[in-house]
Design an enzyme around this catalytic site. Structure first.
Site, PDB file in Angstrom:
ATOM      1  N   GLU A 190       0.835  -1.206   0.000  1.00  0.00           N
ATOM      2  CA  GLU A 190       0.000   0.000   0.000  1.00  0.00           C
ATOM      3  C   GLU A 190       0.861   1.243   0.000  1.00  0.00           C
ATOM      4  OE1 GLU A 190      -3.880  -1.432   2.461  1.00  0.00           O
ATOM      5  OE2 GLU A 190      -3.271   0.639   2.705  1.00  0.00           O
TER       6      GLU A 190
ATOM      7  N   GLU B 145      -7.914   2.075  -5.497  1.00  0.00           N
ATOM      8  CA  GLU B 145      -9.082   1.974  -4.606  1.00  0.00           C
ATOM      9  C   GLU B 145      -9.746   3.341  -4.484  1.00  0.00           C
ATOM     10  OE1 GLU B 145      -8.569  -0.109  -0.902  1.00  0.00           O
ATOM     11  OE2 GLU B 145     -10.545   0.477  -0.199  1.00  0.00           O
TER      12      GLU B 145
HETATM   13  O1  KIV Z   1      -7.286  -5.879   1.894  1.00  0.00           O
HETATM   14  C1  KIV Z   1      -8.066  -5.858   0.932  1.00  0.00           C
HETATM   15  O2  KIV Z   1      -9.057  -6.578   0.873  1.00  0.00           O
HETATM   16  C2  KIV Z   1      -7.789  -4.934  -0.148  1.00  0.00           C
HETATM   17  C3  KIV Z   1      -8.940  -4.601  -1.046  1.00  0.00           C
HETATM   18  C4  KIV Z   1      -9.733  -3.493  -0.455  1.00  0.00           C
HETATM   19  C5  KIV Z   1      -8.506  -4.311  -2.409  1.00  0.00           C
HETATM   20  O3  KIV Z   1      -6.717  -4.413  -0.263  1.00  0.00           O
END
Ligand code: KIV
Length: 264
Positions: free
Chosen positions: A115, A182
């Site tokens: 991320e 996202e």
């Molecule tokens: O952790 C998760 O499920 C994700 C999704 C929101 C894409 O990263």
């Protein structure tokens, strides 16, 4: 049966065939998703919220990610397997390499999702040169919920949209093999998807991305609380879980999901 590879997913981008992805956290659901034709299983750290009951994804540990990835790997045969780097499992490039190694060696992941954008440029480059395929997660970053000030659509104004576009290009140039967007406006997601050669997965990012993902429990309507506006309850209309997942795969493939009401 061998698993789909990153080359198979790249081919889909080239031919324009949409890729159906869902999150998975255990072997039984992984098998249902695999049998229904879901092509990418994401062992998301959303498990911290939907499985463990936390308010955020922050408490999830690397051991827990490895545990769930291993279960999903055991239950599936064909789908490409991606696992999330947990919060600060990539605090330094060296730590990211060690954490990614565990997700791949012990968890069976074929790709690791990180991320964040520019601050992880060096990390993405290091991982990619050491044989770790990386998906860069951009836009709304649930692990940065306290920094972003809540779960909000990102890239709405011209300046932040331009930053996101540049970040996407930079991550691809640093060696990312996939991007995940996202909660970004559909028009911006379409521009980003056109401007990079690697597949782009979207969640709340409109219909023009190469792949769609949803949190499994959201699309089955079993997540406590309000369903996100970009999701759809496929179980309500289908009756059972395999039929709901098959309906989702079909809707992604024929472009009927996401509809305008699921986009920003
Ligand atoms: O952790 C998760 O499920 C994700 C999704 C929101 C894409 O990263």
């Amino acid at each position: 049966m061998s698993r789909l590879s990153i080359s198979n997913l790249r081919e889909r981008k080239q031919t324009g065939e949409k890729i159906a992805c869902l999150t998975a956290y255990d072997a039984s659901f992984a098998r249902i998703l695999d049998d229904a034709g879901v092509e990418l299983l994401l062992v998301g750290d959303s498990l911290g919220m939907v499985v463990q009951g936390h308010d955020t994804t922050l408490p999830v540990s690397l051991d827990e990610m490895v545990y769930h990835a291993r279960a999903v790997a055991a239950g599936s045969q064909r789908a490409f397997l991606m696992a999330d780097m947990p919060f600060l499992g990539d605090a330094t490039p060296a730590q990211a390499l060690t954490s990614a190694g565990r997700l791949m060696k012990e968890g069976g992941a074929q790709m690791v999702k990180l991320e964040g954008g520019m601050p992880l440029r060096e990390t993405v480059h290091l991982l990619s040169t050491r044989g770790v395929p990386v998906c860069s997660h951009l836009g709304l970053l649930p692990q940065s919920v306290h920094k972003q000030g809540g779960y909000r659509v990102q890239g709405r104004d011209a300046e932040s949209a331009q930053t996101l576009l540049e970040e996407a290009r930079e991550m691809a140039a640093a060696g990312a093999d996939m991007l995940l967007l996202e909660c970004v406006p559909a028009e911006l997601a379409a521009r980003i998807t056109e401007s990079v050669a690697i597949p782009v997965i979207g969640i709340g990012a409109g219909p023009s991305v190469d792949a769609q993902v949803l949190v499994l429990y959201d699309m089955l309507g079993i997540t406590p609380g309000r369903r996100p506006s970009f999701s759809r309850d496929f179980l309500a209309a289908s009756g059972d879980v395999p039929a709901a997942v098959a309906a989702y795969v079909q809707a992604v493939k024929d472009g009927s999901f996401p509809a305008p009401e699921h986009s920003f």
